[in-house]
Design a protein around this motif. Sequence first.
Motif, short mmCIF file in Angstrom:
data_model
loop_
_atom_site.label_atom_id
_atom_site.label_comp_id
_atom_site.label_asym_id
_atom_site.label_seq_id
_atom_site.Cartn_x
_atom_site.Cartn_y
_atom_site.Cartn_z
N LEU A 183 4.95 -49.48 14.93
CA LEU A 183 4.85 -50.66 15.78
C LEU A 183 4.63 -50.34 17.25
O LEU A 183 4.74 -51.20 18.09
N TYR A 212 9.61 -52.14 23.08
CA TYR A 212 8.91 -53.14 22.30
C TYR A 212 9.19 -54.53 22.83
O TYR A 212 10.26 -54.81 23.34
N PHE A 233 10.24 -48.10 13.59
CA PHE A 233 10.20 -49.38 12.89
C PHE A 233 9.11 -49.37 11.83
O PHE A 233 8.09 -48.69 11.97
N ALA A 259 6.42 -51.68 10.11
CA ALA A 259 5.72 -52.95 10.27
C ALA A 259 5.63 -53.76 8.98
O ALA A 259 5.89 -54.98 9.00
N ILE A 304 8.87 -55.53 8.36
CA ILE A 304 9.12 -56.63 9.31
C ILE A 304 8.28 -57.84 8.96
O ILE A 304 8.75 -58.98 9.00
N THR A 358 9.13 -60.94 12.74
CA THR A 358 8.27 -60.47 13.83
C THR A 358 8.70 -61.00 15.19
O THR A 358 8.46 -60.36 16.21
N PRO A 377 13.25 -59.15 17.34
CA PRO A 377 13.41 -57.69 17.31
C PRO A 377 14.82 -57.24 16.97
O PRO A 377 15.01 -56.08 16.60
N ARG A 405 16.39 -57.94 14.46
CA ARG A 405 16.46 -57.77 13.00
C ARG A 405 15.59 -56.62 12.52
O ARG A 405 15.53 -56.36 11.32
N TRP A 406 14.93 -55.92 13.41
CA TRP A 406 14.06 -54.82 12.99
C TRP A 406 14.90 -53.60 12.63
O TRP A 406 15.58 -53.02 13.48
N ARG A 407 14.85 -53.22 11.39
CA ARG A 407 15.62 -52.06 10.91
C ARG A 407 15.04 -50.79 11.50
O ARG A 407 13.83 -50.59 11.54
N HIS A 460 17.14 -54.79 21.09
CA HIS A 460 16.16 -54.62 20.02
C HIS A 460 16.61 -53.55 19.03
O HIS A 460 17.18 -52.53 19.41
N GLU A 512 17.97 -53.40 14.67
CA GLU A 512 19.07 -53.98 13.89
C GLU A 512 20.38 -53.26 14.22
O GLU A 512 20.45 -52.03 14.16
#
Length: 597
Positions: free
Chosen positions: A4, A13, A118, A120, A123, A129, A132, A134-136, A171, A173
Amino acid sequence: MTTLDSPSTEIPYTAGPPPTPGTTIQGDPQAAARRRDANAAAHSPSLMLVMLLATLGAVAYAVFLLNPDNRGDLLPYTLVVVAESVLLGLALLAMWTVLSSGYNPRDFAYHQARERLFDAPEILRDGATDDPTRWRMYLHDRPVTADIFITTCGEDVDTIARTVRAAVAVHGEHRTWVLDDGRDDQVRDLAATLGARYIRRLSSGGQKAGNVNHALSIAKGELFVILDADFVPRPELLVETVPFFVRDDVAFVQSPQTYGNMNSLISRGAGYMQAVFYRFVQPGRNRFNAAFCVGTNVVFRREAIDDVGGMYTDSKSEDVWTSLHLHERGWRSTYIPQTLAVGDTPETIVAYAKQQLRWATGGFEILLQHNPLSPRRNLTVDQRLQYFVTSTHYLSGIAPLLLLLVPPLQIYLDLTPMRLDVSVGTWALYYLGFYGLQITLAFFTLGSFRWEVLLLAAVSWPIYVKAFWNALTGKQQAWAVTGRVGGATSPFEVIVPQVLCFVFLLVTSVVGLWKHWGDDGLPGLSVAWNVTNTLILGGFVLTAVREHRVAMREQRAARRPQAPARPAAGDSRAARRDRNTRRGDRRRTTVTSGGAA
């Protein structure tokens, strides 16, 4: 794994349009500029040149002082040599560290890990999207879990709220935890409202370190962040630090303490005193694997902390002690000169004195109880030197006390530190060769000469003398939190030695000027030196007078009776009685730990 971000940008990000596989998300250009500026500052050729000149000036001054032909009377000469030796030695070691600051910890492994942080497709599949948080995050192509710990102990609720709100929005998770040693129901309710988890322990053993250790028995993240309650994190906190942990031997990643409240003499002085350390000294320590934790804005690997038995709890400076134990166990540390959280520096003399006393006591404890130069320490030669500098740093705060005594010895007893046939011009040439170049160095590092730093450096010696005594005798100092809520305290409760010293120097200046009254030419160097010291201390006392007036006004306002709140229209007596009952029930409730929001 599709990424990402672009490795060429290396910037945080930002949420934006939904990414598609094979595409990148561009980051915040301002964040990239901040990082480039931080790296460039430590690599400036002009700074390196001034640093080398300052080193030569320090060596020349040392040769001048130690030349037996220049020696004056024994007592003042000894005071000058001892004080200046401490200042010269620490200055040379600090400049040597700064000259080593060209090392960049962001190596190939870091960039690759950051590019793959991350996933993509995941996500997109989860529909996250636009969120951020929640982005693992991934390291070695496997998920990594992270906790953010916000340690509190009586700070203002609004201050805590700013930090919690920003931490939840970081940003990547993660879980945000409020570790409340102040046992405040308002803080508990605040955590629930803002989406953070709340932990309250039954005892306060180990102070901040004990608070974190207790939280580690509940939170189970592989990585954890420590934030003081007044340090508001930026969204890119985890994005910038987690990729360093791709190396399995990295124990922690530290970012600087940056302050946003430098609006008073004390706060500016305290903030500028730290600026050189965070911008130039800590980056230099990276080369020696000796950068240490400063208690906040730091990300730890849980495995490393478990390896040393948890955060060190037997000192108020748990951060440096824990770092020392980690380095002795072979772990690595990383420092990045990039602001990832902004907090508060002490704004009053009382807050500054408590903070410096805590820090200095911890440093002296290392020197006296765990000398880094001992052959029993499992450290490299470079690490030994760096920790020795850390443990002796606050001796430079005691040195001004010795120098304050020199002019009165000459004014009252005609005892001179240097031979009388050493001209004022010769003395000034070597003196300015050291101190003048140090001021020039301050211009390069801080942008200008900060007189607030000079003032605090000259008047803080009672704090450091007390800290050394505490460390020598094992006396425990009560824990005090910067920014803690409470009644205003007069600064004159903590600066009695400075006030007495000011009175003594003022009388001495009058005596010196009187003795030279009618002499041809200007008063001697000793009188000028003493008058300068008197003015510096006088400025500090004047600041204390202003703070005292503010504190007295706040105390009078606090004692003023408050008018009872008038009930709203239609508010029945029964309804008010029910509401009061519910409040009493909440006050009787005791939360021990782990209540998820």
